[in-house]
Design a protein around this motif. Structure first.
Motif, short mmCIF file in Angstrom:
data_model
loop_
_atom_site.label_atom_id
_atom_site.label_comp_id
_atom_site.label_asym_id
_atom_site.label_seq_id
_atom_site.Cartn_x
_atom_site.Cartn_y
_atom_site.Cartn_z
N GLY A 1 0.81 -1.21 0.00
CA GLY A 1 0.00 0.00 0.00
C GLY A 1 0.84 1.26 0.00
N ALA A 2 1.91 1.26 0.80
CA ALA A 2 2.80 2.42 0.84
C ALA A 2 3.47 2.64 -0.52
N LEU A 3 3.89 1.56 -1.18
CA LEU A 3 4.51 1.69 -2.50
C LEU A 3 3.52 2.22 -3.53
N LEU A 4 2.26 1.75 -3.45
CA LEU A 4 1.25 2.22 -4.39
C LEU A 4 0.96 3.70 -4.19
N VAL A 5 0.86 4.12 -2.92
CA VAL A 5 0.61 5.54 -2.63
C VAL A 5 1.76 6.40 -3.14
N ALA A 6 3.01 5.94 -2.89
CA ALA A 6 4.17 6.68 -3.36
C ALA A 6 4.20 6.75 -4.88
N GLY A 7 3.88 5.63 -5.53
CA GLY A 7 3.85 5.61 -6.99
C GLY A 7 2.78 6.52 -7.56
N LEU A 8 1.60 6.49 -6.94
CA LEU A 8 0.51 7.35 -7.40
C LEU A 8 0.86 8.82 -7.23
N HIS A 9 1.47 9.16 -6.11
CA HIS A 9 1.88 10.55 -5.88
C HIS A 9 2.90 10.99 -6.92
N PHE A 10 3.87 10.10 -7.21
CA PHE A 10 4.89 10.41 -8.22
C PHE A 10 4.25 10.64 -9.58
N ILE A 11 3.28 9.79 -9.94
CA ILE A 11 2.64 9.90 -11.25
C ILE A 11 1.86 11.21 -11.37
N LEU A 12 1.10 11.53 -10.32
CA LEU A 12 0.24 12.70 -10.39
C LEU A 12 1.04 14.00 -10.49
N ILE A 13 2.21 14.06 -9.86
CA ILE A 13 2.98 15.31 -9.87
C ILE A 13 3.96 15.37 -11.03
N THR A 14 4.11 14.30 -11.80
CA THR A 14 5.07 14.32 -12.92
C THR A 14 4.37 14.19 -14.27
N VAL A 15 3.82 13.01 -14.56
CA VAL A 15 3.29 12.78 -15.92
C VAL A 15 1.79 13.00 -16.01
N GLY A 16 1.07 12.88 -14.93
CA GLY A 16 -0.37 13.07 -14.97
C GLY A 16 -1.12 11.78 -15.24
N LEU A 17 -2.41 11.79 -14.92
CA LEU A 17 -3.22 10.58 -15.02
C LEU A 17 -3.47 10.17 -16.46
N GLY A 18 -3.53 11.14 -17.37
CA GLY A 18 -3.73 10.81 -18.78
C GLY A 18 -2.62 9.96 -19.35
N GLU A 19 -1.39 10.25 -18.93
CA GLU A 19 -0.26 9.46 -19.40
C GLU A 19 -0.33 8.03 -18.88
N VAL A 20 -0.89 7.86 -17.68
CA VAL A 20 -1.05 6.52 -17.11
C VAL A 20 -1.99 5.69 -17.97
#
Length: 577
Positions: free
Chosen positions: A347-366
């Protein structure tokens, strides 16, 4: 009074060493000299951003380049074998460690070679300041990552399917953990491990070009070798140089087969788990030469006392585990605590990964990466189905028929070892002139590197089926589909699953170099996750590199968890000899 005895004239005329010993000594000296000559080139000074001398396309340099590449391949194979024995043993013997190590192995297998290079090149250069050894270590590590996962999965699965009667005999004789490892577990896994090592070695050639002509984070590093020679020939559209490189790789593959793999195959035949000998044992002229020589037996006699001391010492450190009844309530509680801790970590890794994605590439890139992953997944599934239907029957035929094996084994070894990406330029030209979309052509390119995992594991599984069972099946009149259902499928199922899971991982990895191919200034790019990662790596786009590798890892781990792991469980509980 003591009488002095003199040797007879016949004894005086008998030479202490024969012609076989002379040949072995000369061959060893030549090998050591070649390693010293080739290895000296790794010790030159190198300080970034200096540029390593460019690769010269003169064919005269090809033997030296081939030696550099082959030395890297064997160093990576040695490291892969050590890793396999340690990692596979821990994963198979410790149930809690297995829950972490096997999913981690799934993830590591799914990370493409370019992903490892992006992370490790700078670290290895810093580890060996002022020396080319840093780049050499990065290249060897990249080849290691293309070899090791297949071998580790094979060894792990072999340990999980050791015949129960042999396991019981080891317990009755109170063998120490070290004795079990050397007398039972490694021998029972030897044939499958050897064939997977051959496949891994061949798979290593597939990524030699990527590991020697390194282009990551907007910096280019080139090491002398066959891979970088081919990359330079492709960039300059030099068909003549490419042809010379293909000829040299053919010679290297044939030499390695005759001087290394063929003797090992013939030697490993003694580890077949059966009561009757094989109808025709594999043969090797080099192994016959070694057996005819006296020097190896003399050296073995010198080191036998040392080996016995080491065995006794390691056996004393690993006494037999006592048989005791496990407290089920305590075990359930311990498992629940372990699972809770694991869920918290995930869970901690998923939260960290989601935070990284949202502040860098955005949800559309995901969502874009997820869609590209589906496209690559479709290619992987088509490849697995086609490879299983084509190569499993061929592998069984080779494993069952010694004459056919003797005829086809060199061909199979050559096809599996031949670096498929060396012929990508010709495939690219064909796709361009035939107007074939790379979206479909990339399936063929991926299969050139991944399909052999299924073939080699099918051969190993068929060879491991005891001869007496095959003879009994023939005596009772089993043939056709009934023979497959009653003997062949149960006998090779465990090996086929290992081949399938590693072929799946290999196909995902191969997508990096198969979905984007080029010839000179012409580049064909498929719609897929492999091309996405390759483009992000070349551009040094860290957020998208991380997203692409993470998405590929999720696909591979999900496929392994939902499909392959269930087949592994079926192999362990039902379909094994």
């Amino acid at each position: 009074m003591l009488r002095r005895t003199f040797p007879s004239p016949e004894a005086l005329r008998r030479l202490p060493f024969g012609l076989a010993d002379v040949a072995l000594i000369l061959g060893t000296l030549v090998l050591v000299g070649l390693i010293a000559r080739v290895g000296a080139g790794t010790l030159i000074s190198f300080v970034p951003p200096d540029v390593v001398p460019s690769v010269n396309l003169d064919p005269v340099n090809l033997p030296y380049y081939a030696g550099r590449s082959t030395l890297r391949m064997f160093i990576a194979l040695f490291c892969s074998t050590l890793f396999t024995l340690i990692y596979g043993y821990i994963a198979a013997k410790n149930r809690r460690a297995e829950r972490v190590l096997i999913p981690l192995l799934d993830i590591l297998q799914s990370v493409p070679v370019l992903g490892f290079l992006s992370i490790t090149v700078t670290g290895f250069i810093a580890l060996f300041p002022g020396s080319l050894l840093g780049l050499e270590a990065a290249s060897i590590f990249a080849i290691f990552t293309s070899q090791v996962w297949n071998m580790t999965f094979s060894f792990y699965q072999s340990l999980r399917t050791v015949p129960p009667e042999l396991d019981e005999a080891a317990r009755l004789y109170h063998l120490s953990a070290w004795q079990r490892f050397t007398k039972l577990e490694v021998p029972s896994a030897m044939i499958g491990l050897l064939w997977n090592a051959m496949m891994s070695f061949g798979g290593g050639w597939f990524f030699v070009a990527a590991s020697e002509a390194i282009s990551v984070l907007n910096q280019k590093y080139t090491l002398p070798g066959l891979g970088s020679y081919v990359a330079a020939a492709i960039a300059k559209e030099n068909l003549s140089a490419l042809g010379w490189a293909l000829l040299v790789i053919v010679v290297i593959i044939l030499l390695v087969d005759q001087l290394f793999w063929r003797p090992l195959i013939a030697w490993a035949d003694k580890f077949r788990l059966e009561t009757s000998a094989a109808a025709e044992a594999p043969e090797s002229w080099l192994l016959d030469l070694i057996k005819a020589a006296r020097l190896p037996s003399l050296i073995a006699q010198l080191f036998t006392p040392v080996g016995e001391v080491v065995n006794r010492f390691l056996s004393s450190l690993t006494p037999p585990s006592p048989i005791h009844k496990v407290d089920e309530n305590q075990q359930v509680l311990s498992d629940r605590l372990y699972n809770c801790a694991l869920l918290v970590l995930i869970g901690a890794l998923l939260v960290a990964g989601l935070h990284f994605i949202l502040i860098t590439v955005g949800l559309g890139e995901v969502f874009k990466a997820f869609w590209l992953g589906l496209m690559t997944l479709g290619r992987v599934l088509v490849l697995l189905i086609a490879a299983s239907l084509i190569w499993t029957p061929i592998g069984v035929a080779i494993g069952f028929n010694p004459k056919l094996a003797r005829l086809l084994q060199p061909v199979v070894q050559f096809l599996a070892s031949f670096p498929a990406n060396f012929i990508f330029p010709f495939a690219t030209l064909f796709f361009i002139r035939a107007n074939i979309s790379i979206n479909f052509g990339s399936i063929l390119l991926m299969s050139l590197g991944a399909q052999w995992y299924i073939l080699f594991n099918s051969i190993a599984g068929a060879m491991s089926i005891p001869t007496d069972l095959r003879e009994m099946a023939a005596d009772v009149g089993l043939h056709g589909w009934k023979l497959w259902r009653k003997l062949i499928i149960p006998g090779i199922f465990s090996s086929w699953v290992t081949g399938g899971v590693t072929a799946s991982g290999g196909a995902w990895n191969a997508s990096i170099v198969s979905e984007i191919v080029s010839w000179g200034q012409t580049t064909l790019t498929a719609t897929g996750l492999g091309a996405y990662i390759a483009e992000a790596t070349a551009a040094g786009d860290w957020p998208r590199i991380t997203l692409g590798i993470g998405m590929m890892s999720l696909y591979v781990v999900g496929l392994n968890r939902l499909f392959w792991r269930r087949l592994y469980h079926l192999a362990e509980t039902k379909y094994h000899l």
